[in-house]
Design a protein around this motif. Structure first.
Motif, mmCIF file in Angstrom:
data_model
loop_
_atom_site.group_PDB
_atom_site.id
_atom_site.type_symbol
_atom_site.label_atom_id
_atom_site.label_comp_id
_atom_site.label_asym_id
_atom_site.label_seq_id
_atom_site.Cartn_x
_atom_site.Cartn_y
_atom_site.Cartn_z
ATOM 1 N N ILE A 7 -3.281 -8.053 4.895
ATOM 2 C CA ILE A 7 -1.930 -8.023 4.360
ATOM 3 C C ILE A 7 -1.937 -7.036 3.203
ATOM 4 C CG2 ILE A 7 -0.071 -9.341 3.294
ATOM 5 C CD1 ILE A 7 -1.337 -11.840 4.633
ATOM 6 N N LYS A 8 -1.174 -5.972 3.359
ATOM 7 C CA LYS A 8 -1.096 -4.924 2.341
ATOM 8 C C LYS A 8 0.233 -5.066 1.611
ATOM 9 C CE LYS A 8 -3.917 -1.794 5.053
ATOM 10 N NZ LYS A 8 -3.908 -0.535 5.795
ATOM 11 N N TRP A 9 0.154 -5.653 0.427
ATOM 12 C CA TRP A 9 1.338 -6.006 -0.347
ATOM 13 C C TRP A 9 1.923 -4.825 -1.104
ATOM 14 C CZ3 TRP A 9 3.586 -10.609 0.169
ATOM 15 C CH2 TRP A 9 2.832 -11.663 0.688
ATOM 16 N N GLY A 10 3.228 -4.829 -1.190
ATOM 17 C CA GLY A 10 3.955 -3.987 -2.122
ATOM 18 C C GLY A 10 4.702 -4.928 -3.056
ATOM 19 N N PHE A 11 4.529 -4.765 -4.341
ATOM 20 C CA PHE A 11 5.238 -5.588 -5.327
ATOM 21 C C PHE A 11 6.510 -4.864 -5.741
ATOM 22 C CE2 PHE A 11 1.368 -7.846 -7.501
ATOM 23 C CZ PHE A 11 1.066 -8.474 -6.312
ATOM 24 N N ILE A 12 7.636 -5.507 -5.566
ATOM 25 C CA ILE A 12 8.885 -5.004 -6.130
ATOM 26 C C ILE A 12 9.049 -5.729 -7.457
ATOM 27 C CG2 ILE A 12 11.385 -4.835 -5.883
ATOM 28 C CD1 ILE A 12 11.001 -4.645 -2.872
ATOM 29 N N GLY A 13 8.812 -5.001 -8.520
ATOM 30 C CA GLY A 13 8.773 -5.580 -9.862
ATOM 31 C C GLY A 13 7.320 -5.731 -10.279
ATOM 32 N N SER A 22 1.544 -15.158 -10.856
ATOM 33 C CA SER A 22 1.153 -15.134 -9.444
ATOM 34 C C SER A 22 0.470 -13.847 -9.013
ATOM 35 C CB SER A 22 2.382 -15.371 -8.565
ATOM 36 O OG SER A 22 3.387 -14.428 -8.873
ATOM 37 N N GLY A 23 0.732 -12.747 -9.661
ATOM 38 C CA GLY A 23 0.183 -11.456 -9.251
ATOM 39 C C GLY A 23 -1.317 -11.391 -9.084
ATOM 40 N N PRO A 24 -2.103 -11.883 -10.065
ATOM 41 C CA PRO A 24 -3.567 -11.760 -9.934
ATOM 42 C C PRO A 24 -4.137 -12.419 -8.676
ATOM 43 C CG PRO A 24 -2.974 -12.270 -12.196
ATOM 44 C CD PRO A 24 -1.716 -12.381 -11.376
ATOM 45 N N ALA A 25 -3.505 -13.452 -8.190
ATOM 46 C CA ALA A 25 -4.021 -14.157 -7.013
ATOM 47 C C ALA A 25 -3.974 -13.302 -5.747
ATOM 48 C CB ALA A 25 -3.239 -15.447 -6.789
ATOM 49 N N PHE A 26 -3.031 -12.376 -5.673
ATOM 50 C CA PHE A 26 -2.891 -11.562 -4.464
ATOM 51 C C PHE A 26 -4.150 -10.773 -4.153
ATOM 52 C CE2 PHE A 26 1.469 -12.602 -5.203
ATOM 53 C CZ PHE A 26 2.082 -12.551 -3.966
ATOM 54 N N SER A 27 -4.872 -10.301 -5.179
ATOM 55 C CA SER A 27 -6.080 -9.533 -4.905
ATOM 56 C C SER A 27 -7.310 -10.396 -4.738
ATOM 57 C CB SER A 27 -6.333 -8.475 -5.962
ATOM 58 O OG SER A 27 -5.712 -8.718 -7.146
ATOM 59 N N LEU A 28 -7.200 -11.676 -4.977
ATOM 60 C CA LEU A 28 -8.349 -12.577 -4.837
ATOM 61 C C LEU A 28 -8.435 -13.224 -3.456
ATOM 62 C CD1 LEU A 28 -8.104 -14.393 -8.294
ATOM 63 C CD2 LEU A 28 -9.598 -12.487 -7.666
ATOM 64 N N VAL A 29 -7.351 -13.193 -2.712
ATOM 65 C CA VAL A 29 -7.304 -13.838 -1.401
ATOM 66 C C VAL A 29 -7.928 -12.921 -0.354
ATOM 67 C CG1 VAL A 29 -5.742 -14.727 0.383
ATOM 68 C CG2 VAL A 29 -5.215 -15.100 -2.036
ATOM 69 N N PRO A 30 -8.886 -13.430 0.426
ATOM 70 C CA PRO A 30 -9.469 -12.602 1.495
ATOM 71 C C PRO A 30 -8.381 -12.124 2.463
ATOM 72 C CG PRO A 30 -10.732 -14.622 1.187
ATOM 73 C CD PRO A 30 -9.482 -14.759 0.358
ATOM 74 N N GLY A 31 -8.447 -10.867 2.859
ATOM 75 C CA GLY A 31 -7.463 -10.310 3.780
ATOM 76 C C GLY A 31 -6.174 -9.887 3.101
ATOM 77 N N SER A 32 -6.164 -9.857 1.780
ATOM 78 C CA SER A 32 -4.967 -9.496 1.018
ATOM 79 C C SER A 32 -5.308 -8.363 0.063
ATOM 80 C CB SER A 32 -4.481 -10.723 0.233
ATOM 81 O OG SER A 32 -3.366 -10.411 -0.568
#
Length: 122
Positions: A7-13, A22-32
């Protein structure tokens, strides 16, 4: 063997919520992976991307949504704009996440459930 889904996230904001909550968790999750961030403020977007090792940054939400490397969007803006960005992302078949949507009606606002494209229908 099935290919791993990334999952390749784009943050709007890219403000306080993505910085500390919540932001820091996105890079800690496997597959994210956080692929891009967007802020209307150019320096804020650039600085956030550089500090967090994020390869791309934008000042226009449509450019982030159009990025072919982004396949999911995290909406981290004031709740009154969540619906606009969720519709934008879903129009382009991106998965999107916001913690709540606010329905603005004449003289009132209501928090409504979110019914957006989920990852289960990928």
């Amino acid at each position: 063997m099935d290919a791993e889904i990334i999952i390749k996230w784009g943050f709007i904001g890219c403000g306080e919520v993505t910085e500390k909550k919540s932001g820091p968790a996105f890079s800690l999750v496997p597959g994210s992976k956080i692929e891009a961030v967007m802020s209307r403020n150019k320096e804020k977007a650039r600085s956030y991307a550089e500090r967090h090792g994020i390869p791309k940054w934008y000042t226009d939400a449509q450019e982030l949504v159009d990025d072919p490397d982004v396949n999911a969007v995290y909406i981290a803006t004031p709740p009154s704009s969540h619906a606009t960005f969720a519709i934008m992302a879903n129009t382009f078949s991106l998965r999107s996440f916001a913690d709540r949507l606010v329905l603005m009606t004449k003289g009132s606002s209501k928090i409504v459930p979110i019914f957006l494209r989920g990852f289960s229908d990928a």
